[in-house]
Design a protein around this motif. Structure first.
Motif, PDB file in Angstrom:
ATOM      1  N   UNK A   1      41.699  56.381  51.124  1.00 27.77           N
ATOM      2  CA  UNK A   1      42.976  56.828  50.555  1.00 27.77           C
ATOM      3  C   UNK A   1      42.883  57.165  49.063  1.00 27.77           C
ATOM      4  N   UNK A   2      41.719  56.997  48.487  1.00 27.18           N
ATOM      5  CA  UNK A   2      41.565  57.252  47.051  1.00 27.18           C
ATOM      6  C   UNK A   2      41.896  58.696  46.694  1.00 27.18           C
ATOM      7  N   UNK A   3      41.596  59.612  47.603  1.00 29.35           N
ATOM      8  CA  UNK A   3      41.853  61.030  47.345  1.00 29.35           C
ATOM      9  C   UNK A   3      43.333  61.330  47.135  1.00 29.35           C
ATOM     10  N   UNK A   4      44.214  60.420  47.545  1.00 34.06           N
ATOM     11  CA  UNK A   4      45.654  60.644  47.408  1.00 34.06           C
ATOM     12  C   UNK A   4      46.248  59.937  46.184  1.00 34.06           C
ATOM     13  N   UNK A   5      45.404  59.299  45.395  1.00 37.26           N
ATOM     14  CA  UNK A   5      45.875  58.601  44.196  1.00 37.26           C
ATOM     15  C   UNK A   5      45.760  59.512  42.984  1.00 37.26           C
TER      16      UNK A   5
END
Length: 451
Positions: free
Chosen positions: A111-115
């Motif tokens: 989910x890092x890509x959405x931070x």
């Protein structure tokens, strides 16, 4: 007795033993008795995330709280950045469903890509908190144990205060904080404090030399009230450029500030470095930065600040902020924590701070809210005692929501209501939606995945 008779007796005895064992097995439990202290959530390989729900508490800066549920009844709390909204976390729900919450790094990588920076780091950070809460409960350990060693038993807290145009009244308010037990202080030096004085402020909203002398009167008054032997930081200087910031920082030097905060935007690391090198006033920034690689590394590698200032509800919560602080420490740069949220995020940040070796202090922005600590059960009350918060040794974050109090202060109706609208992907990286109608390699018209 003949051999035949002996064999017959042995056979009968064996049969009797089997019958007896079979009868006994019907009366005994299928598994051995559970030892004292048995953890009902101790089948981690079968643990799955089944839901994410949220509510929002009305406060000076609203508190969006999430709860991640599992198939074994254990759940974890997290908090989105103050003054954000719970949707920043809920859009990640579809990426979590069905996953084992104990595989923390794997989930966070996905989910890092959405931070992102600012409030957009709040979803990732809330999930990180909730996963550590669950893992701590499952393994029966406090959240700090999952990220490192506890190097302190209590966390020093600094508090902001409301300003006033009269320096004496401002100083009295700061002195009141000291009488509450605080040992670290911060004041806001808004240009508006002196804007009505002739010749004090330019048309850009920046203090002139005359205006700076007026602003320093406030620092002097506060210093005289709380003493020169305690740390005092300052923030909220207005729209400064690098040259303005250097003037301000030099004017502050006689007052030995703990730091001057966010003098120019954090992305301007070259400007921050110029300011730092031009003054003895320590320079600090970082509350709106997410991630080590995404923002803090540049500041640290270039030694652009004296102190970093992540907010765990933006920077990545426990695991990522620990990485950031450890990396800063390798470069001799200490960490202070910005924080203005609820006791949920506060206690998560306390677990984090307990593991940071080169640590200064952590902020609290709810000193004037008498019900703030009542939002949760678990920690000793009051949560802040003599300017410190004790680090919990209870499993997970060590907090439970006080449902009655939380419901009293909800921003809008709804206490962890179902969120089926977030079960399907809302944000995504590369995602193949499924089969489609097309001709395959053999010329057949098919509805399937091929290439």
């Amino acid at each position: 007795m003949g051999a035949l008779n002996r064999r017959r007796l042995l056979k009968q005895a064996t049969a009797a033993a089997l019958v007896s064992a079979a009868g006994t097995s019907e009366q005994q439990p299928a598994s051995p008795a559970k030892p004292a202290g048995y953890n009902p959530y101790s089948a981690p390989s079968h643990l799955k995330i089944t839901d994410m729900r949220a509510c929002r508490i009305a406060a000076n800066y609203d508190y969006p709280i999430i709860r991640i549920d599992t198939n074994q009844g254990v759940y974890g709390y997290g908090e989105v950045r103050d003054a954000g909204v719970e949707g920043i976390a809920l859009i990640l729900k579809a990426h979590l469903l069905g996953k084992n919450p104990l595989r923390i790094e794997e989930i966070l990588r996905s989910i890092r890509q959405f931070a992102n920076h600012g409030r957009m780091g709040g979803g990732y950070s809330a999930v990180d908190m909730a996963l550590h809460d669950i893992a701590g409960k499952v393994y029966g350990v406090p959240a700090w144990r999952l990220i490192g060693d506890k190097v302190r038993d209590r966390i020093r807290i600094y508090c902001d205060t409301t300003g006033h145009k009269d320096p004496k009244i401002y100083a009295e308010r700061m002195l009141k904080r000291k009488k509450m037990g605080f040992t670290f202080f911060k004041m806001d030096l808004y240009t508006s404090l002196v804007a009505d004085r002739p010749g004090a402020v330019t048309d850009r909203g920046v203090a002139t030399e005359k205006g700076l002398r007026y602003l320093c009167e406030y620092i002097q008054a506060v210093r005289d009230a709380i003493g020169w032997d305690v740390p005092l930081a300052a923030d909220h200087f207005g729209p400064l450029n690098v040259k303005d910031a250097i003037r301000y920082a030099r004017a502050f030097e006689p007052y030995q500030l703990a730091w001057a905060e966010d003098m120019v935007p954090w992305r301007n690391w070259r400007g921050l470095k110029q300011i730092k090198e031009a003054t003895t006033t320590p320079i600090l920034t970082g509350e709106d930065i997410f991630g080590l690689e995404e923002g803090f590394r540049t500041l640290i590698d270039n030694e652009a600040v004296d102190i970093i200032h992540p907010d765990p509800e933006t920077s990545g919560a426990l695991r990522e902020t620990k990485r950031i602080a450890d990396y800063a420490d390798l470069h001799g740069i200490p960490t202070a924590l910005h924080f203005a949220g609820s006791p949920v995020g506060c206690m998560a940040s306390v677990h984090l701070a307990a593991t940071i070796r080169n640590f200064v202090a952590m902020e609290n922005h709810a000193v004037d809210m008498p019900w703030w600590g009542d939002l949760v059960t678990g920690p000793a009350k009051p949560i802040i005692q003599n300017g410190y918060i004790v680090v919990p040794d209870t499993p997970g974050l060590g907090v439970e929501l006080n449902e009655e109090v939380v419901k009293k202060y909800l921003r809008r109706p709804g206490y962890f209501e179902p969120t089926p609208m977030f079960d399907e992907l809302i944000v995504s990286g590369f995602h193949r939606g499924g089969p489609w109608w097309h001709y395959d390699e053999d010329g057949n018209y098919v509805y399937k995945l091929t290439y």
